[in-house]
Each structure stands twice: as structure tokens, then as C-alpha cells.
Scaffold this motif. Sequence first.
Motif, short mmCIF file in Angstrom:
data_model
loop_
_atom_site.label_atom_id
_atom_site.label_comp_id
_atom_site.label_asym_id
_atom_site.label_seq_id
_atom_site.Cartn_x
_atom_site.Cartn_y
_atom_site.Cartn_z
N TYR A 172 0.89 -1.16 0.00
CA TYR A 172 0.00 0.00 0.00
C TYR A 172 0.93 1.21 0.00
O TYR A 172 1.64 1.45 0.97
CB TYR A 172 -0.90 0.00 1.24
N LYS A 173 0.95 1.94 -1.10
CA LYS A 173 1.92 3.02 -1.29
C LYS A 173 1.25 4.38 -1.08
O LYS A 173 0.26 4.71 -1.72
CB LYS A 173 2.51 2.96 -2.69
N ASN A 174 1.84 5.17 -0.18
CA ASN A 174 1.40 6.54 0.06
C ASN A 174 1.94 7.38 -1.10
O ASN A 174 3.16 7.48 -1.29
CB ASN A 174 1.94 7.04 1.39
N LEU A 175 1.06 7.96 -1.89
CA LEU A 175 1.48 8.69 -3.09
C LEU A 175 2.16 10.01 -2.79
O LEU A 175 2.86 10.56 -3.64
CB LEU A 175 0.29 8.91 -4.03
N ARG B 176 5.76 2.79 1.91
CA ARG B 176 4.99 1.59 1.57
C ARG B 176 4.73 0.77 2.83
O ARG B 176 5.61 0.62 3.67
CB ARG B 176 5.76 0.73 0.58
N TYR B 177 3.54 0.21 2.89
CA TYR B 177 3.21 -0.79 3.90
C TYR B 177 3.08 -2.11 3.16
O TYR B 177 2.23 -2.27 2.29
CB TYR B 177 1.90 -0.44 4.62
N ILE C 160 -2.66 1.67 7.58
CA ILE C 160 -2.71 2.88 6.76
C ILE C 160 -3.98 3.70 7.00
O ILE C 160 -4.17 4.75 6.39
CB ILE C 160 -2.57 2.56 5.26
N GLU C 161 -4.84 3.23 7.88
CA GLU C 161 -6.14 3.86 8.07
C GLU C 161 -6.05 5.35 8.42
O GLU C 161 -6.72 6.18 7.81
CB GLU C 161 -6.90 3.11 9.17
N LYS C 162 -5.18 5.71 9.37
CA LYS C 162 -5.06 7.12 9.78
C LYS C 162 -4.45 7.96 8.67
O LYS C 162 -4.92 9.06 8.37
CB LYS C 162 -4.23 7.23 11.05
N ALA C 163 -3.39 7.46 8.06
CA ALA C 163 -2.71 8.21 7.00
C ALA C 163 -3.61 8.39 5.78
O ALA C 163 -3.51 9.40 5.08
CB ALA C 163 -1.41 7.51 6.60
N ALA C 164 -4.49 7.44 5.53
CA ALA C 164 -5.35 7.50 4.35
C ALA C 164 -6.39 8.61 4.45
O ALA C 164 -6.99 8.99 3.45
CB ALA C 164 -6.04 6.17 4.13
N ASP D 6 -3.39 10.01 -0.33
CA ASP D 6 -3.93 9.06 -1.27
C ASP D 6 -3.00 7.85 -1.34
O ASP D 6 -1.78 8.00 -1.35
CB ASP D 6 -4.07 9.71 -2.65
N PHE D 7 -3.58 6.66 -1.40
CA PHE D 7 -2.80 5.43 -1.46
C PHE D 7 -3.15 4.67 -2.74
O PHE D 7 -4.23 4.82 -3.29
CB PHE D 7 -3.13 4.53 -0.26
N GLU D 8 -2.18 3.85 -3.18
CA GLU D 8 -2.44 2.93 -4.28
C GLU D 8 -1.95 1.55 -3.86
O GLU D 8 -1.10 1.42 -3.00
CB GLU D 8 -1.77 3.38 -5.57
N LEU D 9 -2.51 0.55 -4.49
CA LEU D 9 -2.13 -0.83 -4.22
C LEU D 9 -1.18 -1.30 -5.30
O LEU D 9 -1.50 -1.26 -6.49
CB LEU D 9 -3.38 -1.71 -4.19
N GLU D 10 0.00 -1.71 -4.89
CA GLU D 10 1.00 -2.25 -5.82
C GLU D 10 1.13 -3.75 -5.59
O GLU D 10 1.23 -4.18 -4.45
CB GLU D 10 2.38 -1.65 -5.55
N VAL D 11 1.13 -4.51 -6.65
CA VAL D 11 1.38 -5.94 -6.55
C VAL D 11 2.87 -6.14 -6.79
O VAL D 11 3.38 -5.87 -7.88
CB VAL D 11 0.55 -6.74 -7.58
#
Length: 103
Positions: A23-26, A31-32, A60-64, A68-73
Motif C-alpha cells: 500500500y503506497k502513500n502517493l 509503503r506498507y 494505513i487507516e489514519k494516513a489515508a 492518497d494510497f495505491e495498491l502495488e502488486v
Amino acid sequence: MIDKKEAKSAYKLSKKVGAVVAYKNLETNERYIDIAPDLAGVKNRFEFAKKTGIGLPYAIEKAAKTADFELEVLEELEKDELQTTKEFKDDLRTLKEIWLEKL
């Protein structure tokens, strides 16, 4: 229309794909890293959580709320037919440790 029994057997026969995801913080590029034993399910949950704000991973709940977050595989892994769910998750956890060392 497919009946319930057919849908259930089709699901059981489908290939199970898991992954190591980030889970990447843009804004900060932090990353988490986590595992996803059901990659399709995690993608769906993440998209739903982005739209509603409900159901984000706790880390990531508080930071979100402010970023904005994105999901990276990072890496996908297909479950072997002979593997138990526990063994599959253990393999994903091992991959996660490798990715934590890389990043």
C-alpha cells in the motif's frame, strides 16, 4: 443463469493466486508491505475502501484520511493444488520477508 452448485464448483476449480502487495502513500512514497492470499479479493476490498473510506488496512487507516494510497502488486504466487492454505500463507510470508529486505 448459473446455479449455486455450478458456481461453487467453478470457484473451487479456479486457480488461487496470492501476492505480496504494497500500500503506497502517493505523497511520501512510503509503503506498507502485506500479503494477500486472495489477490482478487484484496484488490476489490481496496477499491471499495478507497471509495467509501471503510475497510482500509489498520496500518494505513489514519494516513489515508489525509493522503492518497495505491495498491502495488510486488509479486504474485499461484497456490499449488497440493498446498494447504497454511502452507500457502507461509510461502507468502517468506516472500514478504524477502521484499522487506529488498526495500
